[in-house]
Scaffold this active site. Structure first.
Site, PDB file in Angstrom:
ATOM      1  N   HIS A 311       0.863  -1.199   0.000  1.00 40.94           N
ATOM      2  CA  HIS A 311       0.000   0.000   0.000  1.00 40.94           C
ATOM      3  C   HIS A 311       0.889   1.237   0.000  1.00 40.94           C
ATOM      4  CE1 HIS A 311      -3.156   2.823   1.155  1.00 40.94           C
ATOM      5  NE2 HIS A 311      -4.004   1.884   0.798  1.00 40.94           N
ATOM      6  N   ASP A 371      -7.973  -5.231   0.066  1.00 43.49           N
ATOM      7  CA  ASP A 371      -8.477  -6.112  -0.997  1.00 43.49           C
ATOM      8  C   ASP A 371      -8.117  -7.574  -0.805  1.00 43.49           C
ATOM      9  OD1 ASP A 371      -7.718  -3.315  -2.898  1.00 43.49           O
ATOM     10  OD2 ASP A 371      -9.738  -4.163  -2.767  1.00 43.49           O
TER      11      ASP A 371
HETATM   12  C1  SDX Z   1      -6.282   0.029  -2.844  1.00 46.63           C
HETATM   13  O1  SDX Z   1      -4.513   4.579  -2.063  1.00 46.63           O
HETATM   14  C2  SDX Z   1      -5.398   3.943  -1.427  1.00 46.63           C
HETATM   15  O2  SDX Z   1      -5.759   4.310  -0.310  1.00 46.63           O
HETATM   16  C3  SDX Z   1      -6.027   2.751  -2.168  1.00 46.63           C
HETATM   17  C4  SDX Z   1      -7.005   1.926  -1.365  1.00 46.63           C
HETATM   18  C5  SDX Z   1      -8.274   2.706  -1.084  1.00 46.63           C
HETATM   19  O3  SDX Z   1      -8.992   2.337  -0.137  1.00 46.63           O
HETATM   20  O4  SDX Z   1      -8.608   3.612  -1.888  1.00 46.63           O
HETATM   21  O5  SDX Z   1      -6.431   1.535  -0.134  1.00 46.63           O
HETATM   22  C6  SDX Z   1      -7.438   0.671  -2.130  1.00 46.63           C
HETATM   23  O6  SDX Z   1      -6.062   0.342  -3.984  1.00 46.63           O
HETATM   24  C7  SDX Z   1      -5.420  -0.965  -2.123  1.00 46.63           C
HETATM   25  C8  SDX Z   1      -4.211  -1.461  -2.993  1.00 46.63           C
HETATM   26  C9  SDX Z   1      -4.728  -2.579  -3.898  1.00 46.63           C
HETATM   27  N1  SDX Z   1      -3.697  -2.966  -4.874  1.00 46.63           N
HETATM   28  C10 SDX Z   1      -3.041  -4.137  -4.788  1.00 46.63           C
HETATM   29  O7  SDX Z   1      -3.198  -4.948  -3.891  1.00 46.63           O
HETATM   30  C11 SDX Z   1      -2.114  -4.420  -5.961  1.00 46.63           C
HETATM   31  C12 SDX Z   1      -0.773  -4.972  -5.451  1.00 46.63           C
HETATM   32  N2  SDX Z   1      -0.050  -3.911  -4.744  1.00 46.63           N
HETATM   33  C13 SDX Z   1       0.757  -3.037  -5.516  1.00 46.63           C
HETATM   34  O8  SDX Z   1       0.785  -3.052  -6.836  1.00 46.63           O
HETATM   35  C14 SDX Z   1       1.371  -1.870  -4.752  1.00 46.63           C
HETATM   36  O9  SDX Z   1       1.716  -2.298  -3.502  1.00 46.63           O
HETATM   37  C15 SDX Z   1       0.516  -0.631  -4.664  1.00 46.63           C
HETATM   38  C16 SDX Z   1       0.047  -0.178  -6.007  1.00 46.63           C
HETATM   39  C17 SDX Z   1      -0.686  -0.877  -3.798  1.00 46.63           C
HETATM   40  C18 SDX Z   1       1.365   0.480  -4.022  1.00 46.63           C
HETATM   41  O10 SDX Z   1       2.378   0.753  -4.915  1.00 46.63           O
HETATM   42  P1  SDX Z   1       3.512   1.870  -4.574  1.00 46.63           P
HETATM   43  O11 SDX Z   1       3.224   2.555  -3.298  1.00 46.63           O
HETATM   44  O12 SDX Z   1       3.703   2.694  -5.804  1.00 46.63           O
HETATM   45  O13 SDX Z   1       4.784   0.994  -4.286  1.00 46.63           O
HETATM   46  P2  SDX Z   1       5.750   0.447  -5.400  1.00 46.63           P
HETATM   47  O14 SDX Z   1       4.964  -0.162  -6.518  1.00 46.63           O
HETATM   48  O15 SDX Z   1       6.743   1.504  -5.724  1.00 46.63           O
HETATM   49  O16 SDX Z   1       6.462  -0.737  -4.573  1.00 46.63           O
HETATM   50  C19 SDX Z   1       7.519  -0.458  -3.679  1.00 46.63           C
HETATM   51  C20 SDX Z   1       8.344  -1.760  -3.660  1.00 46.63           C
HETATM   52  C21 SDX Z   1       8.787  -2.158  -5.079  1.00 46.63           C
HETATM   53  O17 SDX Z   1       9.970  -2.938  -4.938  1.00 46.63           O
HETATM   54  P3  SDX Z   1      11.435  -2.153  -5.142  1.00 46.63           P
HETATM   55  O18 SDX Z   1      11.361  -1.413  -6.442  1.00 46.63           O
HETATM   56  O19 SDX Z   1      11.525  -1.256  -3.933  1.00 46.63           O
HETATM   57  O20 SDX Z   1      12.419  -3.276  -5.121  1.00 46.63           O
HETATM   58  O21 SDX Z   1       7.524  -2.844  -3.190  1.00 46.63           O
HETATM   59  C22 SDX Z   1       7.341  -3.790  -4.234  1.00 46.63           C
HETATM   60  C23 SDX Z   1       7.702  -3.091  -5.531  1.00 46.63           C
HETATM   61  O22 SDX Z   1       8.141  -4.027  -6.517  1.00 46.63           O
HETATM   62  N3  SDX Z   1       5.926  -4.200  -4.198  1.00 46.63           N
HETATM   63  C24 SDX Z   1       5.493  -5.449  -4.397  1.00 46.63           C
HETATM   64  C25 SDX Z   1       4.095  -5.377  -4.214  1.00 46.63           C
HETATM   65  N4  SDX Z   1       3.726  -4.125  -3.933  1.00 46.63           N
HETATM   66  C26 SDX Z   1       4.864  -3.398  -3.922  1.00 46.63           C
HETATM   67  N5  SDX Z   1       6.138  -6.600  -4.695  1.00 46.63           N
HETATM   68  C27 SDX Z   1       5.374  -7.700  -4.833  1.00 46.63           C
HETATM   69  N6  SDX Z   1       4.017  -7.717  -4.661  1.00 46.63           N
HETATM   70  C28 SDX Z   1       3.356  -6.587  -4.369  1.00 46.63           C
HETATM   71  N7  SDX Z   1       2.015  -6.594  -4.221  1.00 46.63           N
END
Ligand code: SDX
Length: 436
Positions: A311, A371
């Site tokens: 998140h 989620d």
């Molecule tokens: C919602 O914003 C809100 O409040 C949203 C929400 C709401 O109520 O409105 O809470 C609802 O959207 C919840 C999130 C649902 N999405 C997912 O579950 C999809 C999977 N999660 C991600 O794609 C990700 O974690 C996000 C999109 C939720 C957040 O992305 P960020 O903050 O841009 O973080 P990032 O993608 O830059 O990740 C940081 C690091 C990266 O690794 P490095 O580059 O540091 O090595 O964490 C890793 C990412 O690769 N990472 C993951 C991961 N999520 C982040 N690695 C594996 N699996 C994951 N799910």
């Protein structure tokens, strides 16, 4: 806007020029630096793709503390609202910035109930869609089209018109959602029954058949009401920011909310609940160990992500995930879930444990989010996967409309118009086609 108490001074090390910027202190959370005059004084833009360190507005609606896993609606902790409130009472709270008295809540519920029907001409809209259309595509279209039916109260600068629009959207989203489901499944539309509660009415419109009696299961109705409380609002997330940006041009609220629905649909945002269950099914069908999938999620060359994990704000447990996990356990237990449903929950629980003990996830503070468990509950309710995000949109409508209304009554609000870091070509001369 919170009063200005401190300042920060920025020095351009190239020119030595300085600019002093005001700092505002919030009631809770990080202080903010007002960079509004930076470009005028120093000639520079700030650069913050994804808005990692940017506050786009001031708001008094929802507070998040990502480090402590705190979520509060109008100052009330989500745990207390989940335990003691109802979705429509939370709607009143988010819109009016206070809890209602009994007679106010009764009036609010009664008024929402009176707006559950759709204009009959709207019902013909559905027949224009393919039967296999994703219900989110239908919902985006129908909600935007509401603007074609409610010209009578569309003065966005009129508070009374904004309130009527809020009632209409809160009331009609379940009707549109249920009709999207019925149309996709070739079932006759079921009109709302106003003697039922808000979530009972939704279940009734979703699952009743004209050929037999149907009484919504109070267990499911209560679980759905609770889940809708947890999804009602969440600060300046992607879909809420989209609603604010669309609304900042003085677009009508139906169009603004339709843009929020479109943004929510993405699997990185509200579409994750559907993606989680599809992932859990794939894992179960693969017969491979969970670590295989955790390793894939860590592999930068693999686009696979653990959906439902991570998140932008929460670097601790998403408080909603904890509460939804409890609902999930209770519901599957009370309902004597099928073996498939239990297997999904077991896989989710096991995956959570594997991930939470893996350094990659621990170092990046990747925890289950809202989620991760919600889809398992929706499946147990008999709701198909392509309807999961539709329910998220139903619940978030109050958040979108409350944030939009707050912006419309904010005298500082301007049309949102970000700038850019331009990296393209410049000052080219046009070459006639014969010379290219
Ligand atoms: C919602 O914003 C809100 O409040 C949203 C929400 C709401 O109520 O409105 O809470 C609802 O959207 C919840 C999130 C649902 N999405 C997912 O579950 C999809 C999977 N999660 C991600 O794609 C990700 O974690 C996000 C999109 C939720 C957040 O992305 P960020 O903050 O841009 O973080 P990032 O993608 O830059 O990740 C940081 C690091 C990266 O690794 P490095 O580059 O540091 O090595 O964490 C890793 C990412 O690769 N990472 C993951 C991961 N999520 C982040 N690695 C594996 N699996 C994951 N799910």
């Amino acid at each position: 806007m919170s009063s200005e108490t401190e300042t920060v001074t920025i020095t351009d090390n190239t020119t030595g020029k300085q600019v002093t910027l005001p700092m505002y202190t919030p009631t809770a959370g990080p202080k903010v630096i007002d960079i509004g005059k930076l470009y005028k004084e120093l000639g520079y833009f700030t650069y913050d793709p994804g808005f990692m360190s940017t506050a786009s507005c001031s708001s008094a609606i929802t507070f998040l503390d990502g480090g402590r896993g705190v979520l509060q609606y109008r100052g009330y902790p989500i745990e207390q609202l989940a335990e003691q409130s109802s979705y429509l009472e939370v709607c009143f709270l988010l819109l009016n910035n206070r809890l209602p008295k009994k007679e106010e809540l009764d009036y609010f519920i009664n008024t929402v109930t009176q707006h559950t029907m759709l204009h009959e001409a709207m019902i013909r809209f559905f027949s224009g869609f393919r039967r296999d259309a994703h219900p989110m595509a239908i919902m985006v279209g129908c909600v935007g089209a509401l603007a074609a039916f409610y010209h009578d109260h569309m003065d966005i600068h009129n508070e009374e018109h904004r309130m009527i629009t809020a009632y209409r959207l809160i009331a009609k989203m379940p009707t549109i959602a249920a009709m999207s489901y019925r149309y996709a499944n070739g079932k006759p539309f079921v009109y709302p029954r106003n003697s039922l509660s808000y979530t009972e009415n939704f279940l009734y419109m979703m699952f009743s058949m004209p050929s037999e009696e149907y009484t919504p299961d109070p267990l499911l109705a209560k679980a759905l009401d609770l889940i809708m409380i947890l999804h009602a609002d969440h600060e300046q997330n992607a879909s809420t920011s989209t609603v604010r940006l669309a609304g900042s041009s003085d677009a009508n609220p139906f169009a603004a909310v339709a843009s929020g629905i479109a943004a929510l649909w993405g699997p990185a945002h509200g579409g994750a609940n559907e993606a989680v269950v599809r992932m859990l099914i794939d894992i179960n069908e693969s017969g491979k160990p969970l670590q295989t999938f955790v390793d894939r999620a860590k592999d930068k060359n693999d686009s696979f992500r653990l959906m439902g994990f991570g998140h932008r704000v929460y670097k601790n447990y998403d408080p909603r995930a904890r509460l939804i996990r409890e609902i999930c356990h209770k519901l599957l237990n009370d309902m004597e879930a099928s073996s498939e449903q239990q297997k999904l929950l077991d896989t989710a629980m096991a995956l959570e444990q594997v991930a939470l003990h893996d350094d990659y996830f621990v170092e990046r503070n990747l925890y289950p989010n809202v989620d991760f468990y919600s889809g398992i509950i929706f499946l147990a309710m008999g709701i198909p996967m392509n309807m999961f995000t539709v329910i998220f949109a139903m619940a978030r409508t109050i958040g979108w409309i409350s944030q939009w209304s707050e912006m419309m009554s904010d005298h500082e609000a301007k049309i949102g118009r970000p700038r850019q870091l331009y990296t393209g070509a410049i000052d080219l001369d046009y070459l006639p086609i014969e010379k290219r």
